[in-house]
Design a protein around this motif. Structure first.
Motif, PDB file in Angstrom:
ATOM      1  N   GLU A  12       0.784  -1.671  -0.173  1.00  0.00           N
ATOM      2  CA  GLU A  12      -0.293   0.241   0.184  1.00  0.00           C
ATOM      3  C   GLU A  12       0.678   2.032   0.187  1.00  0.00           C
ATOM      4  O   GLU A  12       0.391   2.567  -0.724  1.00  0.00           O
ATOM      5  N   GLN A  13       2.040   1.290   1.088  1.00  0.00           N
ATOM      6  CA  GLN A  13       2.600   2.427   1.084  1.00  0.00           C
ATOM      7  C   GLN A  13       3.201   3.017   0.006  1.00  0.00           C
ATOM      8  O   GLN A  13       3.953   4.026  -0.615  1.00  0.00           O
ATOM      9  N   ASN A  15       2.640   1.532  -3.248  1.00  0.00           N
ATOM     10  CA  ASN A  15       1.954   2.067  -4.548  1.00  0.00           C
ATOM     11  C   ASN A  15       2.059   3.392  -4.403  1.00  0.00           C
ATOM     12  O   ASN A  15       1.265   4.352  -5.402  1.00  0.00           O
ATOM     13  N   LEU A  16       2.452   4.775  -2.723  1.00  0.00           N
ATOM     14  CA  LEU A  16       2.373   5.947  -3.427  1.00  0.00           C
ATOM     15  C   LEU A  16       3.145   6.276  -3.653  1.00  0.00           C
ATOM     16  O   LEU A  16       3.137   7.114  -5.030  1.00  0.00           O
ATOM     17  N   TYR A  20       3.366   8.461  -7.291  1.00  0.00           N
ATOM     18  CA  TYR A  20       4.157   9.383  -7.756  1.00  0.00           C
ATOM     19  C   TYR A  20       5.203   9.689  -8.942  1.00  0.00           C
ATOM     20  O   TYR A  20       4.993  10.473  -9.068  1.00  0.00           O
ATOM     21  N   VAL A  37       6.440  10.554   1.207  1.00  0.00           N
ATOM     22  CA  VAL A  37       5.780  10.160   0.633  1.00  0.00           C
ATOM     23  C   VAL A  37       5.178   8.928   1.184  1.00  0.00           C
ATOM     24  O   VAL A  37       3.800   8.464   1.122  1.00  0.00           O
ATOM     25  N   SER A  38       6.262   7.680   0.957  1.00  0.00           N
ATOM     26  CA  SER A  38       5.938   6.398   1.701  1.00  0.00           C
ATOM     27  C   SER A  38       5.483   6.282   3.050  1.00  0.00           C
ATOM     28  O   SER A  38       5.127   5.024   3.932  1.00  0.00           O
ATOM     29  N   GLY A 219      -3.907  -0.539  -5.289  1.00  0.00           N
ATOM     30  CA  GLY A 219      -4.039   0.673  -4.937  1.00  0.00           C
ATOM     31  C   GLY A 219      -5.107   2.005  -5.392  1.00  0.00           C
ATOM     32  O   GLY A 219      -5.733   1.458  -6.305  1.00  0.00           O
ATOM     33  N   CYS A 221      -6.148   5.657  -7.437  1.00  0.00           N
ATOM     34  CA  CYS A 221      -5.886   7.355  -7.637  1.00  0.00           C
ATOM     35  C   CYS A 221      -6.236   7.624  -9.250  1.00  0.00           C
ATOM     36  O   CYS A 221      -7.434   6.600  -9.105  1.00  0.00           O
TER      37      CYS A 221
END
Length: 292
Positions: A12-13, A15-16, A20, A37-38, A219, A221
């Motif tokens: 999950e983290q 993916n951020l 980006y 970001v993560s 994810g 977005c």
């Protein structure tokens, strides 16, 4: 059980960070930016990123930029190599040329002049061959609004991606996403014109307005708004790659448009065939912008 939950959280983290990079590859990106970001320390971010993606942070950023640039060199021929290098996040044409040659075993200039057609055993990349019988109908020029999606990434294209889509279907079914209006979307992060597909990134996506919390490999977005050439295809997933390549190869050069540096995507209109790797009815959206 704890280890499984932890890995799910890591997906999950990370993916951020990947989103980006996709949205900001043309600007200066540092590992520190992505770690922030993560929500990881820089030390843990480097370790977890490589564990989940199979490559280092710097390699991932560089390869994303090179994939974008390799497309623009072919289909935005009126732009100089230096302009493309800067648009794709390289600080100088020299650094771009060095990185490009390392990945593709030739200079950007040679690539643009036709080198991409050569099967080079050093990088194991060869151009997809389009059947002469394939006919490309004229597209419709459309403007699409931003599209909210749930997605799962795949780090290779496959002739049969039914297993990926069945997993996505089961997750969305469990989250009650499929009881509300939704669409099935395939997102191509790099141009699917070259073999093999094992380094190419694809996302299986569900378009939904539902407020679903992402989990593990899934994810969330938005696909950005913009102008597209919309083609309609009826074909197998293998032939889809060929039809998309044909659109880039024959329609773009004869149009008043250039490729916009945004992932192309498809909407699958008969997703039950997607699940069984059967013949697909597809709307293909090629991102474009008017040549100025």
């Amino acid at each position: 059980m704890k280890k499984t939950i932890t890995k799910k959280s890591h997906f999950e983290q990370i993916n951020l960070a990947l989103v980006y990079v996709q949205n900001n590859y043309s600007s200066n990106i540092t590992a520190e930016d992505l770690a922030k970001v993560s929500a990881y320390s820089i030390f843990h971010f480097h370790r977890i990123f490589k564990e989940l993606t199979g490559t280092s942070v710097n390699n991932y950023i560089r390869n994303t930029r090179l994939e974008k640039a390799s497309n623009l060199l072919l289909y935005n021929y009126h732009k100089s190599i230096q302009t493309i290098a800067l648009e794709c996040g390289f600080s100088t044409a020299t650094s771009f040329t060095q990185a490009f040659k390392k990945m593709f075993s030739m200079t950007p200039k040679d690539w643009r002049k036709g080198g991409y057609k050569i099967n080079n055993p050093r990088n194991n990349i060869s151009l997809i061959r389009v059947d002469e019988s394939m006919v490309l109908e004229s597209p419709q020029i459309v403007t699409k609004e931003s599209v909210p999606i749930l997605y799962t990434r795949v780090y290779k294209y496959e002739n049969d991606i039914s297993s990926v889509w069945n997993e996505m279907y089961e997750w969305c079914e469990a989250m009650n996403v499929l009881n509300k209006p939704h669409k099935y979307i395939g997102l191509f992060h790099n141009h699917p014109s070259f073999l093999p597909y094992n380094t190419m990134r694809y996302s299986a996506c569900i378009r939904t307005d539902e407020d679903i919390i992402p989990s593990g490999k899934i994810g969330r977005c938005k696909l950005s708004s913009g102008k597209f050439a919309k083609f309609e295809f009826t074909c197998s997933h293998l032939d889809l790659y060929k039809m998309m390549h044909l659109a880039y190869l024959t329609w773009i050069p004869s149009s008043n448009y250039e490729v916009r540096n945004f992932p192309a995507y498809v909407e699958y209109k008969n997703p039950e065939h997607l699940m069984s790797n059967d013949i697909l009815e597809i709307d293909f959206y090629l991102p474009i912008q008017i040549i100025i």
